[in-house]
Design a protein around this motif. Structure first.
Motif, PDB file in Angstrom:
ATOM      1  N   PHE A 126      36.165  41.655  28.418  1.00 51.51           N
ATOM      2  CA  PHE A 126      38.504  41.656  27.431  1.00 51.51           C
ATOM      3  C   PHE A 126      38.082  42.999  27.390  1.00 51.51           C
ATOM      4  CE2 PHE A 126      40.315  42.649  24.039  1.00 51.51           C
ATOM      5  CZ  PHE A 126      41.587  41.751  23.821  1.00 51.51           C
ATOM      6  N   ARG A 127      39.490  43.955  27.878  1.00 50.33           N
ATOM      7  CA  ARG A 127      39.655  45.266  28.582  1.00 50.33           C
ATOM      8  C   ARG A 127      40.688  45.575  27.009  1.00 50.33           C
ATOM      9  NH1 ARG A 127      38.692  47.510  33.558  1.00 50.33           N
ATOM     10  NH2 ARG A 127      38.692  48.978  31.954  1.00 50.33           N
ATOM     11  N   SER A 128      40.313  45.845  26.330  1.00 56.64           N
ATOM     12  CA  SER A 128      41.191  46.230  25.564  1.00 56.64           C
ATOM     13  C   SER A 128      42.453  47.463  25.093  1.00 56.64           C
ATOM     14  CB  SER A 128      40.606  46.961  23.797  1.00 56.64           C
ATOM     15  OG  SER A 128      40.127  47.800  23.778  1.00 56.64           O
ATOM     16  N   TRP A 159      45.071  56.077  33.925  1.00 55.90           N
ATOM     17  CA  TRP A 159      43.309  56.766  34.081  1.00 55.90           C
ATOM     18  C   TRP A 159      43.097  56.752  35.369  1.00 55.90           C
ATOM     19  CZ3 TRP A 159      41.436  55.312  28.135  1.00 55.90           C
ATOM     20  CH2 TRP A 159      41.589  56.138  27.066  1.00 55.90           C
ATOM     21  N   ASN A 160      42.741  55.305  36.150  1.00 52.55           N
ATOM     22  CA  ASN A 160      42.330  55.070  37.382  1.00 52.55           C
ATOM     23  C   ASN A 160      43.207  56.455  38.118  1.00 52.55           C
ATOM     24  OD1 ASN A 160      40.713  53.463  36.305  1.00 52.55           O
ATOM     25  ND2 ASN A 160      41.525  51.549  37.722  1.00 52.55           N
ATOM     26  N   LYS A 161      44.034  56.665  38.036  1.00 51.32           N
ATOM     27  CA  LYS A 161      44.951  57.488  39.178  1.00 51.32           C
ATOM     28  C   LYS A 161      45.618  58.370  38.697  1.00 51.32           C
ATOM     29  CE  LYS A 161      45.000  52.914  42.278  1.00 51.32           C
ATOM     30  NZ  LYS A 161      45.784  52.757  42.672  1.00 51.32           N
ATOM     31  N   SER A 194      39.563  44.628  45.764  1.00 46.18           N
ATOM     32  CA  SER A 194      40.147  44.736  47.624  1.00 46.18           C
ATOM     33  C   SER A 194      39.037  42.859  47.114  1.00 46.18           C
ATOM     34  CB  SER A 194      40.211  45.576  48.873  1.00 46.18           C
ATOM     35  OG  SER A 194      39.205  46.256  48.462  1.00 46.18           O
ATOM     36  N   THR A 195      38.301  43.183  46.465  1.00 46.51           N
ATOM     37  CA  THR A 195      36.813  42.560  46.231  1.00 46.51           C
ATOM     38  C   THR A 195      36.902  41.334  45.521  1.00 46.51           C
ATOM     39  OG1 THR A 195      36.527  44.105  43.919  1.00 46.51           O
ATOM     40  CG2 THR A 195      35.511  44.434  46.085  1.00 46.51           C
ATOM     41  N   GLY A 196      38.411  40.734  45.282  1.00 42.95           N
ATOM     42  CA  GLY A 196      38.162  39.503  44.930  1.00 42.95           C
ATOM     43  C   GLY A 196      38.442  38.874  43.467  1.00 42.95           C
ATOM     44  N   HIS A 197      38.597  40.620  43.295  1.00 40.60           N
ATOM     45  CA  HIS A 197      37.815  40.393  41.105  1.00 40.60           C
ATOM     46  C   HIS A 197      38.886  39.909  40.811  1.00 40.60           C
ATOM     47  CE1 HIS A 197      36.225  42.048  37.832  1.00 40.60           C
ATOM     48  NE2 HIS A 197      37.584  42.333  37.608  1.00 40.60           N
ATOM     49  N   LYS A 198      38.825  38.729  39.929  1.00 40.23           N
ATOM     50  CA  LYS A 198      39.895  38.398  39.052  1.00 40.23           C
ATOM     51  C   LYS A 198      39.875  38.863  38.096  1.00 40.23           C
ATOM     52  CE  LYS A 198      38.621  34.036  41.005  1.00 40.23           C
ATOM     53  NZ  LYS A 198      37.705  34.012  42.017  1.00 40.23           N
TER      54      LYS A 198
HETATM   55  C1  NAG Z   1      37.836  46.465  39.763  1.00 37.93           C
HETATM   56  O1  NAG Z   1      36.818  45.452  39.920  1.00 37.93           O
HETATM   57  C2  NAG Z   1      35.592  45.944  38.889  1.00 37.93           C
HETATM   58  C3  NAG Z   1      34.242  44.212  39.306  1.00 37.93           C
HETATM   59  O2  NAG Z   1      34.395  43.943  40.613  1.00 37.93           O
HETATM   60  C4  NAG Z   1      35.827  46.316  38.254  1.00 37.93           C
HETATM   61  O3  NAG Z   1      35.098  46.471  37.295  1.00 37.93           O
HETATM   62  C5  NAG Z   1      37.311  47.127  37.785  1.00 37.93           C
HETATM   63  O4  NAG Z   1      37.157  47.108  36.736  1.00 37.93           O
HETATM   64  C6  NAG Z   1      38.056  46.241  38.179  1.00 37.93           C
HETATM   65  N1  NAG Z   1      39.020  47.651  38.681  1.00 37.93           N
HETATM   66  C7  NAG Z   1      40.349  48.120  38.867  1.00 37.93           C
HETATM   67  C8  NAG Z   1      41.375  48.742  38.603  1.00 37.93           C
HETATM   68  O5  NAG Z   1      41.208  46.849  37.831  1.00 37.93           O
END
Ligand code: NAG
Ligand code: NAG
Length: 455
Positions: free
Chosen positions: A147-149, A158-160, A224-228
């Motif tokens: 859960f991302r609050s 913050w990432n970029k 790109s990893t198919g992370h949901k």
């Molecule tokens: C991308 O996916 C990873 C897990 O595979 C996750 O930890 C990370 O938060 C994700 N990155 C973003 C930018 O959502």
């Protein structure tokens, strides 16, 4: 809403023990409970008690498929907040975060037990408490969702911090992250991130496409990893509160009942902010000079254990309460924020822009006077004022070392409450609220998440 009755999937909730986080995860628990899945809400005795006594809009003990697992509270220091600190980050909470990491063993035992009796165990944990899940990959049938609050906008920026190409370039004016977090917290969150990498099957956001679709899309494209991911907000109840007969009596609501629509500004800086004596004086004078009606929640920040220790007695300028008379209500303890924001008399919110408060304000259609204090609040304030355009900036993060003056307070309050520009923002906030309530993620995105975990 799809009714999926699959009692072989159990869900375990693991919150971070800070009010905004506890509250969002508890509201999420209520939303999931309507799908008739068994829920297990975990935490220390102290923090579960805190979450339950403060939640608004529903009664956690009245829902039979939510079970609370109160684990003994490890001993930790409980220092008071420091209103004179040069940074506003709530360092006093750090010992309670570290203590909660000791729940690793009781949580592992609970997961093992549930894993034996269920087809699958779904864990929904606050991304800042991933440490407790390090044994989860070794337990069969356990799947963990983070859960991302934070808002997607904050995570994206913050990432970029240097990438502006996908925008019109206005992101280059984003507030700096400097001074928003302490080194101690950065260390702590780095450790949590390491453990998160090993366990996460997907991310949940208290947000929706109606609010920040562009940034939610950018986050999912960036992976790109198919992370949901699912944007299942707003998590707080969004229906108008029941009228007098069914609600708890409250001084604030009784007072609001007597005011004109949109005539009151609600002033509250959440549970992690302590203003200095000087800041309180300027704010008091500014509110008085604005000649607007207000409810001001004048409290110190939470301690790691809110039930123990004394809190500071906050002084107002001499004769202040008599001078503002019936125009202002000063509240020194817990106030029903969600209900206040949902009240027709409330027309503005002076806020620190914590994400929980932003989502409550957006879903209730109330525009914001932004006074960000720390962490993600400067970026949330930017989202509210520059992107959504439903707020005005009181504290510019670039001038974070300067005292907010009474003149600025007066100016911003009037700008929001009694100007055409302010009316325009209120209209925009109402429209956004409507689209969020009608189309938000707690409907279709939630269905999609539940379908995924019960597949
Ligand atoms: C991308 O996916 C990873 C897990 O595979 C996750 O930890 C990370 O938060 C994700 N990155 C973003 C930018 O959502
Ligand atoms: C903060 O500073 C004020 C003076 O500006 C002082 O009276 C007060 O005791 C200080 N509070 C703390 C907790 O240090």
């Amino acid at each position: 809403m799809a009714k999926l009755c699959n009692d072989e999937v159990a869900i375990v909730m693991i919150p971070l023990p800070a009010q905004g986080h506890l509250n969002q995860l508890l509201h999420l628990t209520r939303l999931i409970s309507t799908y008739h899945l068994p829920l297990h809400f975990t935490g220390t005795t102290v923090h579960l008690h805190q979450a339950r006594t403060r939640v608004q809009g529903w009664d956690p003990l009245s829902i039979s498929n939510i079970k609370f697992h109160e684990f003994p509270t490890p001993c930790y220091e409980n220092p008071p907040p420091n209103p004179n600190s040069t940074t506003k980050f709530p360092s006093q909470l750090m010992p309670s975060f570290h203590a909660t990491c000791h729940l690793r063993h009781p949580i592992t035992s609970l997961l093992r037990e549930l894993s034996c009796s269920n087809k699958r165990v779904i864990v929904i944990y606050d991304s800042l408490i991933a440490w407790v899940l390090q044994d989860a990959p070794n337990i069969p049938n356990v799947e963990c969702y983070s859960f991302r609050s934070l808002s997607a906008f904050t995570i994206h920026s913050w990432n970029k911090p240097n990438s502006v190409e996908e925008n019109d370039g206005f992101l280059k004016n984003l507030p700096s992250m400097k001074d928003s977090l302490t080194l101690e917290f950065l260390e702590y969150s780095k450790v949590q991130r390491e453990y998160r990498k090993n366990v996460s099957s997907g991310d949940l956001y208290n947000s929706c496409y109606e609010i920040e679709g562009l940034y939610l899309d950018l986050l999912s494209k960036g992976n790109s990893t198919g992370h949901k991911q699912w944007a299942i907000g707003p998590l707080n109840p969004v229906k108008p509160f029941a009228r007098k007969e069914s609600r708890k009596s409250s001084i604030c609501i009784d007072w609001l009942d007597k005011q004109e629509p949109n005539s009151v500004i609600f002033v509250s800086f959440g549970t992690t902010t302590s203003l200095s004596d000087e800041e309180i004086k300027e704010l008091a004078i500014g509110l008085e000079k604005s000649q607007q009606k207000f409810i001001w929640v004048l409290r110190d920040a939470d301690k790691g254990d809110i039930f123990n220790g004394k809190s500071r007695k906050i002084e107002l300028p001499k004769g202040y309460e008599e001078r503002v008379g019936k125009r202002g209500l000063i509240v020194r303890d817990w106030a029903p924020q969600l209900e206040i924001l949902g009240h027709v008399s409330t027309g503005g919110f002076m806020s620190h822009c914590g994400w929980n408060s932003c989502m409550e304000s957006i879903s209730m259609g109330v525009p914001i006077v932004a006074w960000p204090m720390h962490s993600d609040q400067p970026t949330n304030a930017f989202l509210v004022t520059e992107v959504l355009k439903i707020g005005v900036v009181l504290k510019d993060w670039a001038k974070r070392d300067e005292l907010v003056s009474s003149v600025e307070v007066e100016k911003c309050v009037k700008r929001l409450m009694v100007s055409e520009e302010g009316d325009e923002m209120r209209k925009k906030a109402m429209e956004l609220s409507k689209s969020v309530v009608d189309g938000g993620g707690s409907g279709k995105e939630m269905d999609s998440f539940i379908a995924h975990i019960t597949r």
